[in-house]
Scaffold this active site. Structure first.
Site, PDB file in Angstrom:
ATOM      1  N   GLU A  48     -69.887  -2.785 -41.397  1.00 25.39           N
ATOM      2  CA  GLU A  48     -68.666  -2.069 -41.020  1.00 25.39           C
ATOM      3  C   GLU A  48     -69.014  -1.003 -39.984  1.00 25.39           C
ATOM      4  O   GLU A  48     -69.889  -0.182 -40.191  1.00 25.39           O
ATOM      5  CB  GLU A  48     -68.001  -1.458 -42.261  1.00 25.39           C
ATOM      6  CG  GLU A  48     -66.814  -0.561 -41.970  1.00 25.39           C
ATOM      7  CD  GLU A  48     -65.778  -1.160 -41.024  1.00 25.39           C
ATOM      8  OE1 GLU A  48     -65.268  -2.253 -41.287  1.00 25.39           O
ATOM      9  OE2 GLU A  48     -65.494  -0.519 -39.979  1.00 25.39           O
ATOM     10  N   GLU A  60     -57.136 -10.939 -37.429  1.00 20.45           N
ATOM     11  CA  GLU A  60     -56.584 -10.656 -36.099  1.00 20.45           C
ATOM     12  C   GLU A  60     -57.540 -11.014 -34.959  1.00 20.45           C
ATOM     13  O   GLU A  60     -57.115 -11.155 -33.817  1.00 20.45           O
ATOM     14  CB  GLU A  60     -56.184  -9.174 -36.029  1.00 20.45           C
ATOM     15  CG  GLU A  60     -55.143  -8.896 -34.968  1.00 20.45           C
ATOM     16  CD  GLU A  60     -54.682  -7.448 -34.944  1.00 20.45           C
ATOM     17  OE1 GLU A  60     -54.410  -6.872 -36.023  1.00 20.45           O
ATOM     18  OE2 GLU A  60     -54.584  -6.891 -33.840  1.00 20.45           O
ATOM     19  N   ASN A  66     -57.657  -1.423 -39.757  1.00 14.14           N
ATOM     20  CA  ASN A  66     -56.219  -1.181 -39.595  1.00 14.14           C
ATOM     21  C   ASN A  66     -55.477  -1.406 -40.902  1.00 14.14           C
ATOM     22  O   ASN A  66     -54.425  -0.811 -41.136  1.00 14.14           O
ATOM     23  CB  ASN A  66     -55.638  -2.135 -38.543  1.00 14.14           C
ATOM     24  CG  ASN A  66     -55.769  -1.574 -37.142  1.00 14.14           C
ATOM     25  OD1 ASN A  66     -56.116  -0.413 -36.971  1.00 14.14           O
ATOM     26  ND2 ASN A  66     -55.506  -2.396 -36.153  1.00 14.14           N
ATOM     27  N   ASP A 121     -64.809  -6.217 -30.479  1.00 10.30           N
ATOM     28  CA  ASP A 121     -66.251  -6.535 -30.465  1.00 10.30           C
ATOM     29  C   ASP A 121     -66.531  -7.986 -30.858  1.00 10.30           C
ATOM     30  O   ASP A 121     -67.394  -8.643 -30.277  1.00 10.30           O
ATOM     31  CB  ASP A 121     -67.032  -5.640 -31.449  1.00 10.30           C
ATOM     32  CG  ASP A 121     -66.902  -4.169 -31.133  1.00 10.30           C
ATOM     33  OD1 ASP A 121     -66.102  -3.824 -30.247  1.00 10.30           O
ATOM     34  OD2 ASP A 121     -67.591  -3.367 -31.784  1.00 10.30           O
ATOM     35  N   ARG A 124     -40.361  -7.540 -32.535  1.00 12.80           N
ATOM     36  CA  ARG A 124     -40.932  -6.313 -31.962  1.00 12.80           C
ATOM     37  C   ARG A 124     -41.129  -6.390 -30.449  1.00 12.80           C
ATOM     38  O   ARG A 124     -41.111  -5.374 -29.772  1.00 12.80           O
ATOM     39  CB  ARG A 124     -42.267  -6.029 -32.635  1.00 12.80           C
ATOM     40  CG  ARG A 124     -42.099  -5.689 -34.090  1.00 12.80           C
ATOM     41  CD  ARG A 124     -43.407  -5.649 -34.802  1.00 12.80           C
ATOM     42  NE  ARG A 124     -43.188  -5.347 -36.207  1.00 12.80           N
ATOM     43  CZ  ARG A 124     -44.160  -5.090 -37.052  1.00 12.80           C
ATOM     44  NH1 ARG A 124     -45.415  -5.096 -36.650  1.00 12.80           N
ATOM     45  NH2 ARG A 124     -43.895  -4.824 -38.313  1.00 12.80           N
ATOM     46  N   GLY A 164     -49.100  -1.284 -45.559  1.00  7.24           N
ATOM     47  CA  GLY A 164     -49.451  -2.086 -46.734  1.00  7.24           C
ATOM     48  C   GLY A 164     -48.402  -3.132 -47.064  1.00  7.24           C
ATOM     49  O   GLY A 164     -48.413  -3.717 -48.149  1.00  7.24           O
TER      50      GLY A 164
HETATM   51  C1  LIG Z   1     -50.539   1.587 -38.268  1.00  7.63           C
HETATM   52  C2  LIG Z   1     -50.523   0.129 -38.629  1.00  7.63           C
HETATM   53  C3  LIG Z   1     -49.630  -0.326 -39.585  1.00  7.63           C
HETATM   54  C4  LIG Z   1     -49.630  -1.680 -39.931  1.00  7.63           C
HETATM   55  N1  LIG Z   1     -48.805  -2.095 -40.929  1.00  7.63           N
HETATM   56  C5  LIG Z   1     -48.860  -3.384 -41.337  1.00  7.63           C
HETATM   57  C6  LIG Z   1     -48.115  -3.809 -42.465  1.00  7.63           C
HETATM   58  O1  LIG Z   1     -47.461  -3.006 -43.148  1.00  7.63           O
HETATM   59  N2  LIG Z   1     -48.158  -5.135 -42.792  1.00  7.63           N
HETATM   60  C7  LIG Z   1     -48.908  -6.039 -42.080  1.00  7.63           C
HETATM   61  O2  LIG Z   1     -48.889  -7.240 -42.416  1.00  7.63           O
HETATM   62  N3  LIG Z   1     -49.672  -5.643 -41.043  1.00  7.63           N
HETATM   63  C8  LIG Z   1     -49.686  -4.344 -40.665  1.00  7.63           C
HETATM   64  N4  LIG Z   1     -50.480  -3.937 -39.630  1.00  7.63           N
HETATM   65  C9  LIG Z   1     -51.383  -4.915 -38.974  1.00  7.63           C
HETATM   66  C10 LIG Z   1     -52.611  -5.174 -39.859  1.00  7.63           C
HETATM   67  O3  LIG Z   1     -53.113  -3.948 -40.351  1.00  7.63           O
HETATM   68  C11 LIG Z   1     -53.724  -5.897 -39.111  1.00  7.63           C
HETATM   69  O4  LIG Z   1     -53.200  -6.963 -38.371  1.00  7.63           O
HETATM   70  C12 LIG Z   1     -54.751  -6.412 -40.130  1.00  7.63           C
HETATM   71  O5  LIG Z   1     -55.382  -5.318 -40.743  1.00  7.63           O
HETATM   72  C13 LIG Z   1     -55.765  -7.335 -39.493  1.00  7.63           C
HETATM   73  O6  LIG Z   1     -56.764  -7.610 -40.436  1.00  7.63           O
HETATM   74  P1  LIG Z   1     -58.252  -7.844 -39.928  1.00  7.63           P
HETATM   75  O7  LIG Z   1     -59.105  -8.070 -41.103  1.00  7.63           O
HETATM   76  O8  LIG Z   1     -58.254  -8.870 -38.875  1.00  7.63           O
HETATM   77  O9  LIG Z   1     -58.628  -6.476 -39.206  1.00  7.63           O
HETATM   78  P2  LIG Z   1     -58.770  -5.031 -39.843  1.00  7.63           P
HETATM   79  O10 LIG Z   1     -58.130  -4.944 -41.152  1.00  7.63           O
HETATM   80  O11 LIG Z   1     -58.356  -4.065 -38.801  1.00  7.63           O
HETATM   81  O12 LIG Z   1     -60.347  -4.909 -40.053  1.00  7.63           O
HETATM   82  C14 LIG Z   1     -61.277  -5.057 -39.001  1.00  7.63           C
HETATM   83  C15 LIG Z   1     -62.526  -4.289 -39.385  1.00  7.63           C
HETATM   84  O13 LIG Z   1     -63.605  -4.629 -38.517  1.00  7.63           O
HETATM   85  C16 LIG Z   1     -64.330  -3.444 -38.206  1.00  7.63           C
HETATM   86  N5  LIG Z   1     -65.106  -3.678 -36.979  1.00  7.63           N
HETATM   87  C17 LIG Z   1     -64.673  -3.762 -35.699  1.00  7.63           C
HETATM   88  N6  LIG Z   1     -65.717  -4.029 -34.878  1.00  7.63           N
HETATM   89  C18 LIG Z   1     -66.823  -4.125 -35.664  1.00  7.63           C
HETATM   90  C19 LIG Z   1     -68.197  -4.381 -35.420  1.00  7.63           C
HETATM   91  N7  LIG Z   1     -68.682  -4.578 -34.184  1.00  7.63           N
HETATM   92  N8  LIG Z   1     -69.050  -4.407 -36.480  1.00  7.63           N
HETATM   93  C20 LIG Z   1     -68.620  -4.173 -37.747  1.00  7.63           C
HETATM   94  N9  LIG Z   1     -67.315  -3.905 -38.029  1.00  7.63           N
HETATM   95  C21 LIG Z   1     -66.437  -3.901 -37.002  1.00  7.63           C
HETATM   96  C22 LIG Z   1     -63.255  -2.398 -38.088  1.00  7.63           C
HETATM   97  O14 LIG Z   1     -63.779  -1.092 -38.188  1.00  7.63           O
HETATM   98  C23 LIG Z   1     -62.356  -2.774 -39.272  1.00  7.63           C
HETATM   99  O15 LIG Z   1     -62.786  -2.162 -40.459  1.00  7.63           O
HETATM  100  C24 LIG Z   1     -50.508  -2.587 -39.272  1.00  7.63           C
HETATM  101  C25 LIG Z   1     -51.389  -2.128 -38.297  1.00  7.63           C
HETATM  102  C26 LIG Z   1     -51.409  -0.777 -37.982  1.00  7.63           C
HETATM  103  C27 LIG Z   1     -52.383  -0.297 -36.948  1.00  7.63           C
END
Ligand SMILES: Cc1cc2nc3c(=O)[nH]c(=O)nc-3n(C[C@H](O)[C@H](O)[C@H](O)COP(=O)(O)OP(=O)(O)OC[C@H]3O[C@@H](n4cnc5c(N)ncnc54)[C@H](O)[C@@H]3O)c2cc1C
Length: 633
Positions: free
Chosen positions: A175, A609, A183, A410, A468, A189
């Site tokens: 992490e 994502e 995010n 990244d 959106r 949530g």
């Molecule tokens: C303010 C906000 C509100 C939102 N509300 C909602 C909601 O209510 N419902 C919904 O469905 N979606 C919501 N979203 C969207 C949702 O949060 C994201 O689309 C979702 O979290 C994507 O999941 P993920 O696992 O791909 O990425 P994330 O949950 O963002 O996790 C990615 C992780 O990778 C880590 N990372 C990045 N680069 C590296 C690296 N080089 N090495 C190690 N770790 C790294 C980051 O620090 C992070 O911890 C919201 C987003 C935001 C910003």
């Protein structure tokens, strides 16, 4: 003689004076010399508002620094709140490195410290320039695990738990930030809980009935679409026959609903997505998740969104994950502040990851079963957004982002270097309702799934229940590229002086983040709008809401609380911010990353994502499936 003595004395004093001045400029003693006492300093803005500190100075040093007030995101910024003050004291310096993922908070703390230093007559510039021994490590550490997951957000943490549940004996999560969550932890949530029990469902309305009838009346694009409509009709008839007064939902409805929103999707892929949502909600519920009542959210107005009942918004999921790992003693090692830097490839196969921690130690971690990229999107990386954007005419104007700072793409860069195929990279989703001061989406006053938008001229300008992209495009065309979300006593969702998500209403009003009045005319005056125009807009909107018929903008989705007719009235200023990136790595249905020839890159998996076409905390589902695919026999 007396005269010579006097001249000598003057010369000596002058030398002493010069040496003292010189002293304050030497490296070890910079900034020394304060008016002793206790001072309170405040920054302009952290991520969610100002940060306040209290500092005790003696006449030659900073004795203590304490953050006394802040609204920064719990969890993600905890280490900044704890570590930055102690590093300032330890190093007697303002030249302190920011903590990854909490840069804005670190800067705010240092700004508040600088404010105190100034008040205590210290030398801020000297403290900023003072070199600090960074203790750089050149160590290289070799490690091995069954699976290495890059990114500890929604996808990464659910992949870690699912892998452990499915038999993995060692899981490493890398992490980049100082804590897990990404995010997802700062998110509202909101998760699509399709098969939620009746007690969580709102009452049905004529507007919802109309939406289903419209979906059933759409000309099908293919046979699968037609079959899905038939199945939905059957389910819906059964629901009507049951006499239920609660709003209807099913995987067929969700799939057909989203089919209208996602231009690149097919009926089949949307049904797959709806099934993933259903499986994931069940998986989370089995793990112990308890849920809040369903609601709509901006851009997705069908009331199928729930959030954790326990724990604050997105935090609720990660509290549950931490508890689950601890309770079951799952073999999951989480390495924070240790970003993945590059993939290790041998004979065309991805066999591990190189990572580096904040002290400089390099980790070369080999994976027995596979490497999972779960690094999320790239909305926090303006250069990358600009590189791929073709969707928005003036993306440079959208300076705000709702994202945490580590969302810089990244994983996309790492995978591209080993030949991964990218798709949909120009799909940049903006969010039409961010706070103009802090970019947060979470201090909403009003129901964002059932909203009324008014521009600076006091006029409605769009069907507020659209997607959106359309809403953001509409806001960007308004004066000053902003709008107000208007609500009243019944739909502001304010309770006990706090917003739905717990923000203090009086503080928001004081900071001009929110306006409140007992009459519509007064509210209009406060936000600089002609009261006559504003009242006419509200009157017309109320008529549309009561009749579920909006001749001006064609909105049909209204709830019983949509009308604005009970004081106090609220106006919440909102702007557009960079929110989600829809593009990324192309994968197959086994979550294997594909190269340009559509062949899997052996050993490399991805979800969430960072992949093309996936976003939202439905990414929990990607992680859940990845663990099962990798380890279930
Ligand atoms: C303010 C906000 C509100 C939102 N509300 C909602 C909601 O209510 N419902 C919904 O469905 N979606 C919501 N979203 C969207 C949702 O949060 C994201 O689309 C979702 O979290 C994507 O999941 P993920 O696992 O791909 O990425 P994330 O949950 O963002 O996790 C990615 C992780 O990778 C880590 N990372 C990045 N680069 C590296 C690296 N080089 N090495 C190690 N770790 C790294 C980051 O620090 C992070 O911890 C919201 C987003 C935001 C910003």
């Amino acid at each position: 003689m007396k005269k010579i003595k006097k001249i000598l004395a003057i010369i000596m004093c002058t030398c002493l004076l010069f040496s003292m001045v010189g002293c304050s400029k030497t490296e070890n003693n910079v900034g020394l010399g304060y008016t002793a006492g206790t001072y309170t300093g405040v920054s302009k803005n952290g991520k969610n508002g100002p940060v306040k500190v209290e500092i005790k100075f003696s006449k030659d040093k900073i004795d203590s620094v304490k953050v006394t007030e802040h609204k920064e995101t719990k969890g993600l910024t905890d280490s900044a709140i704890e570590r930055i003050p102690s590093e300032v004291v330890e190093n007697q310096s303002l030249n302190i490195d920011a903590i990854s993922g909490a840069t804005i908070t670190c800067d705010a703390i240092l700004e508040a410290v600088a404010d105190c230093v100034k008040q205590a007559n210290g030398d801020v510039e000297a403290l900023k320039a003072k070199k600090v021994d960074k203790n750089v490590s050149n160590e290289v550490v070799e490690k091995r695990a069954d699976v290495v997951i890059i990114g500890g957000g929604a996808t990464g943490m659910s992949a870690a738990i699912s892998s452990a549940q499915s038999g993995a004996e060692s899981v490493i999560v890398l992490e980049k930030a100082s804590s897990i969550g990404g995010n997802a932890i700062v998110s509202g949530g909101y998760f699509e809980y399709i098969s939620a029990p009746d007690e969580l469902r709102p009452e049905n309305t004529e507007g919802y009935t109309q939406v289903i009838e419209n979906i059933l009346a759409i000309e099908p694009v293919d046979e699968v679409h037609a079959d899905m409509q038939k199945e939905l009709k059957k389910q819906y008839d059964e629901y009507l026959a049951s006499g239920s007064t609660k709003v209807f939902d099913s995987t067929y409805l969700a799939a057909l609903d989203y089919l209208q929103l996602e231009s690149y999707s097919t009926p089949e892929s949307m049904f797959g997505f709806a099934t993933l949502l259903d499986d994931t909600a069940n998986w989370l519920t089995e793990m112990g998740m308890t849920w809040k009542p369903l609601t709509g959210i901006v851009g997705y107005t069908w009331p199928r969104w729930s959030s954790p009942l326990e724990g604050y918004e997105g935090h609720g999921y990660f509290d549950l994950f931490n508890k689950t790992i601890e309770k079951n003693n799952y073999p999951v090692e989480i390495m924070t502040e240790t970003p993945g830097k590059e993939l290790i490839v041998e004979d065309g196969k991805v066999v591990g990851v190189v990572a580096k921690d904040s002290k400089g130690t390099e980790y070369r971690i080999r994976a027995n079963k596979g490497v999972v990229i779960a690094t999320g999107g790239f909305s926090a990386n303006m250069e990358m957004v600009k590189k791929y954007n073709t969707m928005w005419e003036s993306i440079e104007d959208v300076t705000a982002t709702t994202n945490v700072g580590t969302m810089t793409g990244d994983g996309i860069v790492m995978a591209e270097k080993v030949g991964a195929q990218l798709a949909l990279m120009d799909d940049i989703m903006l969010f039409p309702m961010a706070d103009p001061f802090t970019s947060t989406t979470e201090n909403i006053v009003g129901d964002d799934g059932d909203a009324l938008f008014v521009n600076k001229e006091g006029k409605r300008f769009v069907n507020e229940t659209l997607d959106r992209y359309t809403l953001s495009a509409a806001v960007l065309e308004q004066p000053d590229k902003m709008h107000y979300l208007i609500s009243d006593n019944t739909n502001s969702l304010i309770k006990d002086g706090h917003t739905f998500n717990g923000y203090d209403v009086e503080e928001m009003i004081e900071g001009k983040q929110l306006f409140r009045a007992d009459t519509l005319e007064d509210l209009a005056k406060q936000i600089g709008i002609d009261p006559e125009v504003f009242v006419a807009t509200i009157t017309k909107y109320n008529e549309s809401a009561k009749n579920f018929k909006d001749e001006e903008f064609g909105r049909i989705s209204f709830s019983k609380n949509s009308t604005i007719d009970e004081a106090p009235y609220y106006a919440l200023p909102r702007v557009v911010a960079r929110h989600i990136t829809g593009g990324g790595l192309v994968r197959d249905d086994q979550y294997r990353v594909l190269n340009e020839k559509n062949e899997p890159i052996e050993g490399l998996y991805a979800g969430g994502e960072v992949t093309a076409g996936m976003s939202g905390i439905s990414s929990f589902g990607d992680g859940m499936y990845i663990g099962k695919i990798l380890f279930e026999k």
